[in-house]
Write a protein that holds these residues in place. Structure first.
Motif, PDB file in Angstrom:
ATOM      1  N   ALA A   1       0.833  -1.204   0.000  1.00 35.48           N
ATOM      2  CA  ALA A   1       0.000   0.000   0.000  1.00 35.48           C
ATOM      3  C   ALA A   1       0.867   1.253   0.000  1.00 35.48           C
ATOM      4  CB  ALA A   1      -0.934  -0.012   1.208  1.00 35.48           C
ATOM      5  N   PHE A   2       1.903   1.242   0.826  1.00 36.28           N
ATOM      6  CA  PHE A   2       2.797   2.400   0.874  1.00 36.28           C
ATOM      7  C   PHE A   2       3.550   2.551  -0.447  1.00 36.28           C
ATOM      8  CE2 PHE A   2       6.653   4.732   1.904  1.00 36.28           C
ATOM      9  CZ  PHE A   2       6.172   5.760   2.706  1.00 36.28           C
TER      10      PHE A   2
ATOM     11  N   GLN B   1       1.476   4.211  -3.132  1.00 40.99           N
ATOM     12  CA  GLN B   1       1.255   5.648  -2.928  1.00 40.99           C
ATOM     13  C   GLN B   1       2.498   6.483  -3.207  1.00 40.99           C
ATOM     14  OE1 GLN B   1      -0.283   6.375   1.052  1.00 40.99           O
ATOM     15  NE2 GLN B   1      -1.404   4.443   1.008  1.00 40.99           N
ATOM     16  N   THR B   2       3.669   5.860  -3.148  1.00 41.12           N
ATOM     17  CA  THR B   2       4.910   6.646  -3.130  1.00 41.12           C
ATOM     18  C   THR B   2       5.867   6.293  -4.266  1.00 41.12           C
ATOM     19  OG1 THR B   2       5.873   5.036  -1.584  1.00 41.12           O
ATOM     20  CG2 THR B   2       4.782   6.978  -0.630  1.00 41.12           C
TER      21      THR B   2
ATOM     22  N   THR C   1       0.270  12.505   5.673  1.00 39.81           N
ATOM     23  CA  THR C   1      -0.272  11.154   5.873  1.00 39.81           C
ATOM     24  C   THR C   1       0.771  10.094   5.546  1.00 39.81           C
ATOM     25  OG1 THR C   1      -2.517  11.897   5.367  1.00 39.81           O
ATOM     26  CG2 THR C   1      -2.070   9.537   5.166  1.00 39.81           C
ATOM     27  N   GLU C   2       1.479  10.285   4.437  1.00 40.44           N
ATOM     28  CA  GLU C   2       2.507   9.325   4.033  1.00 40.44           C
ATOM     29  C   GLU C   2       3.656   9.295   5.037  1.00 40.44           C
ATOM     30  OE1 GLU C   2       1.710   9.792  -0.790  1.00 40.44           O
ATOM     31  OE2 GLU C   2       3.225  11.007   0.226  1.00 40.44           O
TER      32      GLU C   2
ATOM     33  N   GLN D   1       2.629   7.220   7.965  1.00 38.96           N
ATOM     34  CA  GLN D   1       2.699   5.802   7.615  1.00 38.96           C
ATOM     35  C   GLN D   1       4.150   5.315   7.595  1.00 38.96           C
ATOM     36  OE1 GLN D   1       0.711   5.908   3.828  1.00 38.96           O
ATOM     37  NE2 GLN D   1      -1.336   5.656   4.705  1.00 38.96           N
TER      38      GLN D   1
END
Length: 335
Positions: free
Chosen positions: A73-74, A77-78, A89-90, A93
């Protein structure tokens, strides 16, 4: 032109974990190493976390697929981002993930000493060990079409504990990349091991050249691209165990010559030789010497013979992998 470093190359002749005396190491009290930017200092500090007592700790144990799911998931997003690019938010996480101690159970296919890095204040003698972990025990070094590995790295602050546990590169890895970039087989197939340590997001390797599901190319210097399946790694490694729980063997690791004779010559990958020339004059390296190359640093080992391009009173210029490299005259048989 590439220029040789005058620093000691003694550690680059080592082929395995050794106990380290960190007394006097100028980086011991610098967890951020010699990083200059906030991103680099933060990442280096994560790599230099100290050894901790794992007794009684409930550590999640992943196989390669489970590890990738844990960070997927991370990663989604990145893609392509660096620490400085993360939103609030990132970053939250990231902090939660990097606090985790996890285990990865997989096959150690390839191992090699890391180059001097800002993490370790550019030290030649105190370096990380790179461990390439795969789902299956490959009978060949990484090559195009193979899945990319998950990277795990020991650090100088944790290497002695790993050594004292009995873990040895030459007894666990199927293949070993020497400092002169020759990839050679060890004395056994890749072993199924469990590596425990901190999760770390190495955003310095979060681009398309480094990240991908399958290896596409292997360059002349022996490095494969993409290099890894995720920017997430276990770093620093705190503990290495056999997956079956058995103790490590006390037997001495086999020599490179014995390993090569036991396996097919096709299993040995060597850097592409420089272009052939008509009866070139050669020089022999008589003392290990570190040189700067496009991908970092490497070492010219004693006994290597390289085509001579030119010389003057202080240096000789040789052809190394198709590139001119100036080295001190005293490091060659022309001194």
């Amino acid at each position: 032109m590439l220029v040789a470093s005058a620093r000691s190359a003694s550690h680059l002749e080592a082929r395995d974990f050794i106990p380290l005396d960190l007394t006097g190491w100028d980086c011991l009290d610098k967890p951020g190493g010699t990083g200059k930017t906030p991103d680099t200092i933060e990442r280096n500090t994560g790599k230099n976390r100290p050894l901790i007592d794992l007794t009684g700790m409930k550590v999640p144990n992943f196989d390669t697929a489970g590890f990738l799911r844990h960070v997927s998931a991370f990663d989604a997003q990145t893609k392509g981002k660096r620490r400085k690019d993360l939103n609030a938010t990132e970053r939250t996480q990231l902090q939660a993930l990097e606090q985790q101690v996890v285990s990865l159970t997989a096959y150690l296919v390839m191992a090699y000493a890391g180059p001097p890095e800002s993490t370790n204040c550019g030290s030649v003698d105190f370096h990380d060990w790179h461990l390439e972990m795969f789902e299956k025990p490959q009978d060949h070094p990484p090559r195009p079409g193979d899945p990319t590995p998950i990277i795990c790295e020991t650090a100088p602050r944790t290497q002695t504990a790993v050594y004292r546990s009995g873990a040895r590169v030459q007894q666990l890895s199927g293949f070993f990349r020497r400092p002169d970039l020759v990839v050679e087989p060890t004395s056994q197939k890749p072993q199924l091991i469990r590596i425990t340590g901190y999760l770390l997001w190495d955003d310095d390797h979060n681009g398309k050249a480094d990240i991908g599901p399958k290896i596409e190319t292997v360059s002349a210097n022996g490095y494969h691209r993409p290099w890894r399946s995720t920017p997430w790694e276990i770093h620093p490694v705190l503990k290495i165990e056999r997956a079956d729980g058995q103790p490590f063997s006390a037997a001495a690791p086999a020599t490179a010559a014995a390993a090569e004779s036991a396996l097919s010559p096709a299993a040995i990958i060597k850097p592409a030789p420089p272009p052939a020339a008509a009866a070139p004059q050669e020089v022999t390296i008589v003392a290990p010497i570190i040189i700067k190359v496009r991908y970092g640093e490497t070492v010219l080992q004693r006994g290597m013979r390289l085509p001579l391009l030119k010389r003057d009173a202080q240096t000789v210029t040789v052809n190394y992998l198709g590139q001119p490299v100036a080295i001190p005259l005293e490091a060659t048989d022309l001194r």
